[in-house]
Every structure is written in C-alpha cells, then in structure tokens.
Design a protein around this motif. Sequence first.
Motif, short mmCIF file in Angstrom:
data_model
loop_
_atom_site.label_atom_id
_atom_site.label_comp_id
_atom_site.label_asym_id
_atom_site.label_seq_id
_atom_site.Cartn_x
_atom_site.Cartn_y
_atom_site.Cartn_z
N ILE A 179 0.83 -1.21 0.00
CA ILE A 179 0.00 0.00 0.00
C ILE A 179 0.86 1.26 0.00
N TYR A 180 1.93 1.25 0.82
CA TYR A 180 2.79 2.43 0.96
C TYR A 180 3.99 2.41 0.01
N ASN A 181 4.00 1.42 -0.87
CA ASN A 181 5.03 1.34 -1.92
C ASN A 181 6.44 1.14 -1.36
N TYR A 182 6.55 0.41 -0.25
CA TYR A 182 7.86 0.01 0.25
C TYR A 182 8.25 -1.32 -0.37
N ARG A 183 9.52 -1.52 -0.57
CA ARG A 183 9.97 -2.72 -1.27
C ARG A 183 9.82 -3.99 -0.44
N CYS A 184 9.81 -3.86 0.87
CA CYS A 184 9.50 -5.02 1.72
C CYS A 184 9.04 -4.55 3.10
N ARG A 185 8.53 -5.48 3.88
CA ARG A 185 7.90 -5.19 5.16
C ARG A 185 8.86 -4.60 6.20
N SER A 186 10.17 -4.81 6.01
CA SER A 186 11.15 -4.34 6.99
C SER A 186 11.14 -2.83 7.16
N ALA A 187 10.57 -2.12 6.20
CA ALA A 187 10.46 -0.66 6.32
C ALA A 187 9.77 -0.27 7.62
N PHE A 188 8.79 -1.07 8.04
CA PHE A 188 8.01 -0.73 9.22
C PHE A 188 8.80 -0.94 10.52
N LYS A 189 9.83 -1.78 10.46
CA LYS A 189 10.71 -1.91 11.63
C LYS A 189 11.44 -0.60 11.88
N LEU A 238 10.63 2.40 10.67
CA LEU A 238 9.66 3.46 10.98
C LEU A 238 9.27 3.43 12.45
N GLU A 239 9.04 2.23 12.97
CA GLU A 239 8.64 2.10 14.37
C GLU A 239 9.77 2.51 15.32
N MET A 240 11.00 2.06 15.02
CA MET A 240 12.13 2.42 15.87
C MET A 240 12.43 3.91 15.81
N ASN A 241 12.25 4.50 14.63
CA ASN A 241 12.46 5.94 14.51
C ASN A 241 11.40 6.71 15.28
N GLU A 242 10.18 6.20 15.28
CA GLU A 242 9.10 6.85 16.03
C GLU A 242 9.44 6.91 17.52
N LYS A 243 10.10 5.86 18.02
CA LYS A 243 10.45 5.80 19.44
C LYS A 243 11.74 6.54 19.76
N ALA A 244 12.74 6.41 18.88
CA ALA A 244 14.08 6.91 19.21
C ALA A 244 14.42 8.24 18.56
N LYS A 245 13.65 8.65 17.54
CA LYS A 245 13.89 9.93 16.85
C LYS A 245 15.33 10.04 16.36
N ILE A 246 15.70 9.15 15.44
CA ILE A 246 17.08 9.14 14.94
C ILE A 246 17.21 9.68 13.52
N LEU A 247 16.10 9.89 12.83
CA LEU A 247 16.12 10.37 11.45
C LEU A 247 15.49 11.75 11.37
N GLY A 295 16.04 -2.37 -0.43
CA GLY A 295 16.03 -0.92 -0.35
C GLY A 295 14.94 -0.29 0.48
N SER A 296 14.21 -1.06 1.28
CA SER A 296 13.10 -0.47 2.04
C SER A 296 13.59 0.48 3.13
N TRP A 297 14.71 0.14 3.79
CA TRP A 297 15.26 1.05 4.80
C TRP A 297 15.78 2.32 4.12
N THR A 298 16.35 2.17 2.94
CA THR A 298 16.82 3.33 2.19
C THR A 298 15.65 4.24 1.84
N GLN A 299 14.51 3.65 1.44
CA GLN A 299 13.32 4.44 1.13
C GLN A 299 12.89 5.26 2.34
N VAL A 300 12.87 4.64 3.51
CA VAL A 300 12.48 5.35 4.74
C VAL A 300 13.47 6.46 5.05
N ALA A 301 14.77 6.15 4.91
CA ALA A 301 15.80 7.15 5.19
C ALA A 301 15.68 8.36 4.26
N VAL A 302 15.40 8.11 2.99
CA VAL A 302 15.22 9.20 2.02
C VAL A 302 14.04 10.08 2.44
#
Length: 249
Positions: A48-58, A60-69, A83-90
């Motif tokens: 739905i969100y056009n991420y390359r795999c489900r790991s993007a949500f890992k 996203l969730e950790m960033n929501e808690k730790a505010k690292i990006l 590239g799903s983590w790269t997509q989130v980082a971008v």
Amino acid sequence: MQLSNSLICRNLNFSRMFFLVNCLKRLKSSQQWLSRQNADPYVEKAKIYNYRCRSAFKLLEMNEKAKILFPGQTVIDLGACPGSWTQVAVQKTNADGADSSKPKGTVLAIDKLQIFPIEGATIMSNMDFSTIDAHDKVIQALNGMKVDLVLSDMAPSATGVRELDKDRIIGLCYMAIRFAALVTRIDGNLLFKVWDGKEVPILEMDLGRFYKSIKIMKPKASRSDSSEKFILARGFRGIQRPLENGRWG
C-alpha cells in the motif's frame, strides 16, 4: 558383476529417496512461508505504501520511538538491498527534496547485490562495504562529509546450523561497527540488527567504549518467532586508538 549392479541400484534408489524427502521438506517450508506472508499485515501495508519489503516498518517504528532520522542528515544504509530502509531514510531526511521548506539530506545505499534505483539515494551496488576500496568510494561520494547515522538490517544467508549462523551475524555486526567508526561524526549514531545470543552482551560492552549509550530495540514489526533484535548506539565518541580486524584494538 551382478552384486555390483545390485549395489548401484540400491544407491540410486537411496539417492532418489533422499532427493524426494528434501523436495518435500522444501515444499513444506515454502508453503509455510507463503502462508505466513499472506497472513502478515505488514506485507500488505508495504504494498500500500510502496515500500519494497515489510522491513520498512521496523525502521519506521524504531524511529518513532528513538527519533534518529531528521531532515538534512547524512545516512548510510549497509546491506541495503532491496532498499526499504533506504526508502524510509530518504523520506525522513528529505534526501529527495520533496519538502522544499526543510533541509535536504544525503542517503547512500550499499550492498553486494544489485539495488534498483531509489530517487534521492546514491546507490552503490555490487560493493562489499568492508573493503578499503568501498571505504574510499564512500568518502569520495560524501565529499569529505561525516555521517550522522549508519543503518544496517544485514543478516547472513542462513546455513541451518544455529551456532554458525550466530557467529556469522556477529562477524557482520563487527564489520558494520568498524565501518561506522571510520565514517561517523562525533555524536553520530548507529543502528544495526543482531540475533539474540550469548555474544550480544560482549558486543554491547565493546560498543560502550565508543558510544555514549546503548539500547536494545525489538519493534512490533519483527516477527514473533524471530530472534532478531536491533542495537541502537548513540553518541559516537570517536576513535581513541586503531581498530584491529574483528574486534576492537
């Protein structure tokens, strides 16, 4: 000759039976994997969100808690394929310049495998990040800038031998730590994956010599039957002495 032919036939029959048993095991494993994928809500969300795999949500969730990006950051994603983590980082660093009111970040994605292009990211495919050549190319791509955050969702290909697999991922972790130490700015951060085991406390202790705080994270998007967890090391202190292969010097 007759006895020899009989032995050959028996060996052939055994080989065929062994092959069929293996095929059935793989079929069962594949069916289980497909069932798990179909029942996984994060798989559907990734589509739905056009991420390359489900790991993007890992991430996203950790960033929501730790505010690292944050917008404007320089981030490197190790073992980035697909590239799903790269997509989130971008998205989070505004590396694609989507929001003109915020600072534009820089994202580098590195992997031994081929990574399909991601808008806003510099892709370094077919590259082993642990080599001197890769380090030189990263420094060149960054134009001398230091990195705010190094990410790693890497894991080795499973051999099926649990202890061997754990040793291999610990080896990958130390390579990621070494790489991060060479490119990260003072007070920068590192987030990487590890599998739970007796080696993890030693890893944390080693990290504590170079980072101000260490935190273990287990996002809900990690599957419940997975032993993976993530280590967030914050506040890089810098390198006080040279690093040796595998472990800290």
